[in-house]
Design a protein around this motif. Sequence first.
Motif, PDB file in Angstrom:
ATOM      1  N   ALA A 187       0.815  -1.219   0.000  1.00  0.00           N
ATOM      2  CA  ALA A 187       0.000   0.000   0.000  1.00  0.00           C
ATOM      3  C   ALA A 187       0.846   1.266   0.000  1.00  0.00           C
ATOM      4  O   ALA A 187       0.349   2.337  -0.372  1.00  0.00           O
ATOM      5  N   ILE A 188       2.106   1.158   0.419  1.00  0.00           N
ATOM      6  CA  ILE A 188       2.965   2.348   0.460  1.00  0.00           C
ATOM      7  C   ILE A 188       4.149   2.221  -0.506  1.00  0.00           C
ATOM      8  O   ILE A 188       5.021   3.090  -0.532  1.00  0.00           O
ATOM      9  N   SER A 189       4.174   1.169  -1.315  1.00  0.00           N
ATOM     10  CA  SER A 189       5.355   0.935  -2.143  1.00  0.00           C
ATOM     11  C   SER A 189       5.492   1.956  -3.274  1.00  0.00           C
ATOM     12  O   SER A 189       6.604   2.400  -3.580  1.00  0.00           O
ATOM     13  N   ALA A 190       4.398   2.338  -3.918  1.00  0.00           N
ATOM     14  CA  ALA A 190       4.493   3.280  -5.039  1.00  0.00           C
ATOM     15  C   ALA A 190       5.035   4.624  -4.585  1.00  0.00           C
ATOM     16  O   ALA A 190       5.936   5.200  -5.212  1.00  0.00           O
ATOM     17  N   GLU A 191       4.517   5.161  -3.494  1.00  0.00           N
ATOM     18  CA  GLU A 191       4.997   6.458  -2.999  1.00  0.00           C
ATOM     19  C   GLU A 191       6.427   6.352  -2.489  1.00  0.00           C
ATOM     20  O   GLU A 191       7.203   7.315  -2.591  1.00  0.00           O
ATOM     21  N   THR A 192       6.803   5.192  -1.972  1.00  0.00           N
ATOM     22  CA  THR A 192       8.171   5.000  -1.492  1.00  0.00           C
ATOM     23  C   THR A 192       9.154   5.035  -2.654  1.00  0.00           C
ATOM     24  O   THR A 192      10.209   5.670  -2.574  1.00  0.00           O
ATOM     25  N   ILE A 193       8.810   4.368  -3.745  1.00  0.00           N
ATOM     26  CA  ILE A 193       9.675   4.365  -4.929  1.00  0.00           C
ATOM     27  C   ILE A 193       9.847   5.793  -5.453  1.00  0.00           C
ATOM     28  O   ILE A 193      10.925   6.169  -5.929  1.00  0.00           O
ATOM     29  N   GLU A 194       8.822   6.609  -5.373  1.00  0.00           N
ATOM     30  CA  GLU A 194       8.926   8.001  -5.813  1.00  0.00           C
ATOM     31  C   GLU A 194       9.942   8.775  -4.975  1.00  0.00           C
ATOM     32  O   GLU A 194      10.624   9.665  -5.492  1.00  0.00           O
ATOM     33  N   ARG A 195      10.018   8.451  -3.705  1.00  0.00           N
ATOM     34  CA  ARG A 195      11.004   9.124  -2.842  1.00  0.00           C
ATOM     35  C   ARG A 195      12.398   8.555  -3.058  1.00  0.00           C
ATOM     36  O   ARG A 195      13.394   9.266  -2.936  1.00  0.00           O
ATOM     37  N   TRP A 196      12.471   7.272  -3.370  1.00  0.00           N
ATOM     38  CA  TRP A 196      13.764   6.608  -3.504  1.00  0.00           C
ATOM     39  C   TRP A 196      14.530   7.005  -4.758  1.00  0.00           C
ATOM     40  O   TRP A 196      15.749   7.153  -4.728  1.00  0.00           O
ATOM     41  N   PHE A 197      13.805   7.151  -5.880  1.00  0.00           N
ATOM     42  CA  PHE A 197      14.490   7.276  -7.167  1.00  0.00           C
ATOM     43  C   PHE A 197      14.002   8.486  -7.966  1.00  0.00           C
ATOM     44  O   PHE A 197      12.828   8.864  -7.864  1.00  0.00           O
ATOM     45  N   PRO A 198      14.872   9.051  -8.799  1.00  0.00           N
ATOM     46  CA  PRO A 198      14.445  10.134  -9.694  1.00  0.00           C
ATOM     47  C   PRO A 198      13.469   9.597 -10.741  1.00  0.00           C
ATOM     48  O   PRO A 198      13.455   8.395 -11.035  1.00  0.00           O
ATOM     49  N   ARG A 199      12.674  10.498 -11.299  1.00  0.00           N
ATOM     50  CA  ARG A 199      11.591  10.102 -12.201  1.00  0.00           C
ATOM     51  C   ARG A 199      12.062   9.184 -13.336  1.00  0.00           C
ATOM     52  O   ARG A 199      11.437   8.165 -13.640  1.00  0.00           O
ATOM     53  N   ALA A 200      13.190   9.532 -13.957  1.00  0.00           N
ATOM     54  CA  ALA A 200      13.651   8.770 -15.126  1.00  0.00           C
ATOM     55  C   ALA A 200      14.048   7.340 -14.785  1.00  0.00           C
ATOM     56  O   ALA A 200      14.086   6.478 -15.669  1.00  0.00           O
ATOM     57  N   PHE A 201      14.316   7.068 -13.506  1.00  0.00           N
ATOM     58  CA  PHE A 201      14.802   5.743 -13.097  1.00  0.00           C
ATOM     59  C   PHE A 201      13.681   4.850 -12.593  1.00  0.00           C
ATOM     60  O   PHE A 201      13.850   3.631 -12.509  1.00  0.00           O
ATOM     61  N   ARG A 202      12.528   5.424 -12.281  1.00  0.00           N
ATOM     62  CA  ARG A 202      11.495   4.689 -11.542  1.00  0.00           C
ATOM     63  C   ARG A 202      10.895   3.511 -12.293  1.00  0.00           C
ATOM     64  O   ARG A 202      10.389   2.569 -11.677  1.00  0.00           O
ATOM     65  N   THR A 203      10.917   3.560 -13.628  1.00  0.00           N
ATOM     66  CA  THR A 203      10.340   2.459 -14.403  1.00  0.00           C
ATOM     67  C   THR A 203      11.394   1.489 -14.925  1.00  0.00           C
ATOM     68  O   THR A 203      11.078   0.583 -15.691  1.00  0.00           O
ATOM     69  N   SER A 204      12.644   1.669 -14.503  1.00  0.00           N
ATOM     70  CA  SER A 204      13.716   0.781 -14.933  1.00  0.00           C
ATOM     71  C   SER A 204      13.572  -0.592 -14.273  1.00  0.00           C
ATOM     72  O   SER A 204      12.945  -0.728 -13.215  1.00  0.00           O
ATOM     73  N   PRO A 205      14.138  -1.639 -14.865  1.00  0.00           N
ATOM     74  CA  PRO A 205      14.106  -2.969 -14.248  1.00  0.00           C
ATOM     75  C   PRO A 205      14.708  -2.959 -12.843  1.00  0.00           C
ATOM     76  O   PRO A 205      14.216  -3.671 -11.948  1.00  0.00           O
ATOM     77  N   GLU A 206      15.750  -2.160 -12.645  1.00  0.00           N
ATOM     78  CA  GLU A 206      16.385  -2.096 -11.322  1.00  0.00           C
ATOM     79  C   GLU A 206      15.432  -1.525 -10.283  1.00  0.00           C
ATOM     80  O   GLU A 206      15.321  -2.039  -9.164  1.00  0.00           O
ATOM     81  N   ALA A 207      14.734  -0.448 -10.628  1.00  0.00           N
ATOM     82  CA  ALA A 207      13.772   0.145  -9.695  1.00  0.00           C
ATOM     83  C   ALA A 207      12.636  -0.821  -9.385  1.00  0.00           C
ATOM     84  O   ALA A 207      12.197  -0.944  -8.234  1.00  0.00           O
ATOM     85  N   LEU A 208      12.166  -1.525 -10.411  1.00  0.00           N
ATOM     86  CA  LEU A 208      11.089  -2.490 -10.199  1.00  0.00           C
ATOM     87  C   LEU A 208      11.555  -3.640  -9.312  1.00  0.00           C
ATOM     88  O   LEU A 208      10.787  -4.159  -8.490  1.00  0.00           O
ATOM     89  N   ARG A 209      12.824  -4.006  -9.464  1.00  0.00           N
ATOM     90  CA  ARG A 209      13.380  -5.052  -8.591  1.00  0.00           C
ATOM     91  C   ARG A 209      13.334  -4.595  -7.133  1.00  0.00           C
ATOM     92  O   ARG A 209      12.962  -5.368  -6.235  1.00  0.00           O
ATOM     93  N   TRP A 210      13.691  -3.331  -6.886  1.00  0.00           N
ATOM     94  CA  TRP A 210      13.711  -2.854  -5.504  1.00  0.00           C
ATOM     95  C   TRP A 210      12.310  -2.629  -4.954  1.00  0.00           C
ATOM     96  O   TRP A 210      12.089  -2.729  -3.746  1.00  0.00           O
ATOM     97  N   LYS A 211      11.354  -2.394  -5.829  1.00  0.00           N
ATOM     98  CA  LYS A 211       9.960  -2.345  -5.387  1.00  0.00           C
ATOM     99  C   LYS A 211       9.543  -3.727  -4.896  1.00  0.00           C
ATOM    100  O   LYS A 211       8.852  -3.856  -3.868  1.00  0.00           O
TER     101      LYS A 211
END
Length: 263
Positions: free
Chosen positions: A144-168
């Motif tokens: 329930a808080i993962s999407a907003e957490t990813i927004e804080r963790w990574f810059p916009r251009a990185f958020r849809t990368s395979p690496e960002a999705l792995r950390w989600k």
Amino acid sequence: MALADLGDVQLNYEIDGDPSGAPVVFAHALGTNLAIWDKVVAALPEGLRLIRYDLRGHGQSSVPEGAYSMGMMVRDAERLMGFLEVKDACFVGISLGGMIAQGLAVKRLDLVRALVLSNTAAKIATPEIWRRRMETIEAKGISAISAETIERWFPRAFRTSPEALRWKEVLEGTSQTGYLGACAAIAGTDFYTPTASLRLPTMGIGGWDDGSTPPDLVRETVDLIPGSQFALMRKTGHLPCIDQPQAYADLLSVFLRETGHLV
């Protein structure tokens, strides 16, 4: 996997580099694990003993029940270093790991000769903010808080990368008990006065787009320590060790050389 059995908790750890080198200990962020340092460790110079571990309730470490305190998490780091016979280390902590770093340096300055306080602060958010987050997780789970957490963790251009999705996925796969326990530890911590008493080489690292601990907050914390330095990393968020590992390693390498930790 190597486990240090400390009695009430078993901590997973990994050691890379030179077994006889100067020790560098890494502590990760809430909702992650020791693998956030993989690419940083690979990019650091030879001649260092590189020690990473999973915090209690995270990764492959055990998950004690109940709310955790920052004192417990500091004591975990202290006991792990004792288990590994490590002292005079440079302690690198990011986010929650940076709070642990501050507490350990205050408690056991004999174990820590230099600090890297990355994307962290002496006090992060407010107890009310943490209470609301914990209530959401208890009701709906970490997802329930993962999407907003990813927004804080990574810059916009990185958020849809395979690496960002792995950390989600890593975040959502974190033990709910462990995550909530660590949230309680952060919520109950205010290190402004203890951290201001520190006198040791310190570098702060801030991320330009950090939505959890903005650069000014990191700078405010490291400025409590006389003689400290601060580095601002652009086009990155709360976890620059993941999306800019080479630049992060370069900063660490310079600091380690400046402090005499790396010849």
